[in-house]
Design an enzyme around this catalytic site. Structure first.
Site, PDB file in Angstrom:
ATOM      1  N   HIS A  98      13.358   2.739 -16.681  1.00  0.00           N
ATOM      2  CA  HIS A  98      12.857   1.493 -16.103  1.00  0.00           C
ATOM      3  C   HIS A  98      12.123   1.756 -14.794  1.00  0.00           C
ATOM      4  CE1 HIS A  98      16.627   2.083 -13.924  1.00  0.00           C
ATOM      5  NE2 HIS A  98      16.202   1.228 -13.006  1.00  0.00           N
ATOM      6  N   ASP A 100      11.804  -0.332 -11.145  1.00  0.00           N
ATOM      7  CA  ASP A 100      12.619  -1.355 -10.487  1.00  0.00           C
ATOM      8  C   ASP A 100      11.899  -2.703 -10.383  1.00  0.00           C
ATOM      9  OD1 ASP A 100      14.814   0.280 -10.066  1.00  0.00           O
ATOM     10  OD2 ASP A 100      14.097   0.990  -8.118  1.00  0.00           O
ATOM     11  N   HIS A 236      12.442   5.650 -13.884  1.00  0.00           N
ATOM     12  CA  HIS A 236      13.583   6.541 -13.681  1.00  0.00           C
ATOM     13  C   HIS A 236      14.727   6.164 -14.614  1.00  0.00           C
ATOM     14  CE1 HIS A 236      14.067   3.223 -10.800  1.00  0.00           C
ATOM     15  NE2 HIS A 236      15.376   3.410 -10.880  1.00  0.00           N
ATOM     16  N   ARG A 250      21.246   2.016  -1.541  1.00  0.00           N
ATOM     17  CA  ARG A 250      19.800   1.951  -1.774  1.00  0.00           C
ATOM     18  C   ARG A 250      19.142   0.871  -0.935  1.00  0.00           C
ATOM     19  NH1 ARG A 250      17.934   0.136  -7.555  1.00  0.00           N
ATOM     20  NH2 ARG A 250      17.824  -1.884  -6.523  1.00  0.00           N
TER      21      ARG A 250
END
Length: 287
Positions: A98, A100, A236, A250
């Site tokens: 995917h 983000d 990723h 994150r």
């Protein structure tokens, strides 16, 4: 010849480089400018040995790239709402390719992940270079894709959160000017200029092609590593091959609206009575 600012070690032929000799807690404007240049060159960079990175310094690093996002549904760090917790024991295993949050009108520019706890084995992450994916397609396929858009959508079960956006299938990077494929298995629903069956078949091919090993780098984490990836040109995948806890923090930097070629066809309108039976994982929406 001037001495390199720090040690740069490419990790695959497709994308990715390890950066040694940087302390993000002591980041200067000159060092940041070089890190940003390396990010545009390698699409994902891994800044090693950042065990002393504080949440505040992590957020400050993100602000150097742009406005930091407050994630709409993932858990956040207490006292530091700009930081999302990626915890394998709290639903933090996303083992599907995917990009983000492409379901937003302005998807993220980049993500900055600080791994604070790693399993003793496993738990790698893979990235893929979407520039190369687009460039390795045939000229007729590139011409077709340049004139299409795709709908990206999400619905979170058990909550009121839902979002959708329509983006070019081929995105032009706002800083490098290079074209890249911009669809992904997790959030791309359909190509509205095509019939649904045509869309499913084309997307399935593009997903599988973009995930081919020749476009991929794979990174073995160590506690304290920081990864920064350009969300405009990568996908990723977090490899789910471990049982021990894995925890990261994150920061996500807001981006702009993806730009590309103008769509050359109107949205497809199904004739009365035509039915579609979803058979693909990407069938998020019907039409």
């Amino acid at each position: 010849m001037s001495k390199p600012m720090f040690d740069v070690r490419p990790i695959s032929g497709a994308l990715g480089a390890e950066i040694h000799g940087v302390r993000l807690t002591e980041l200067t404007d000159e060092v940041f400018a070089e890190l940003k240049r390396l990010l545009l060159t390698y699409q994902v960079i891994f800044i090693v040995g950042q065990e002393d990175l504080t949440p505040a310094a992590h957020v400050d690093f993100g602000h150097r790239f742009g406005e930091v996002e407050l994630h709409p549904y993932l858990p956040r760090l207490d006292g530091q709402p700009e930081i999302v917790i990626i915890d394998s024991e709290r639903g933090g295993k996303v083992d599907v390719w995917h990009t983000d949050m492409t379901f937003h009108a302005n998807p993220p520019l980049c993500s900055i992940l600080h791994l604070v706890k790693c399993p003793s084995t496993g738990g790698d992450t893979m990235w893929t270079n979407q520039y190369l994916v687009y460039e390795r397609l045939s000229a007729p396929m590139r011409e077709l894709l340049d004139g299409l858009t795709a709908v990206h959508a999400i619905r979170i079960g058990g909550s009121d959160f839902a979002s959708r956006a329509e983006h070019p299938v081929v995105r032009v990077h706002p800083e490098t000017g290079r074209r890249s494929l911009y669809v992904n298995r997790l959030f791309t629903s359909h190509i509205p200029q095509l019939t649904r069956n045509e869309s499913d078949a084309l997307l399935q091919y593009l997903f599988e092609f973009s995930e081919s090993p020749q476009f991929v780098c794979r990174y073995r984490w160590r506690a304290g590593d920081v990864a920064v990836w350009d969300n405009r040109v990568t996908q990723h995948y977090a490899v789910n091959d471990y049982d021990e806890p894995r925890r990261g923090q994150r920061v996500t930097v807001l981006g702009d609206a993806p730009a590309g070629g103008e769509p050359r066809w109107e949205h497809y309108q199904a004739p009365p009575g035509q039915r579609y039976w979803p058979a693909r994982v990407n069938a998020v929406e019907n039409y």
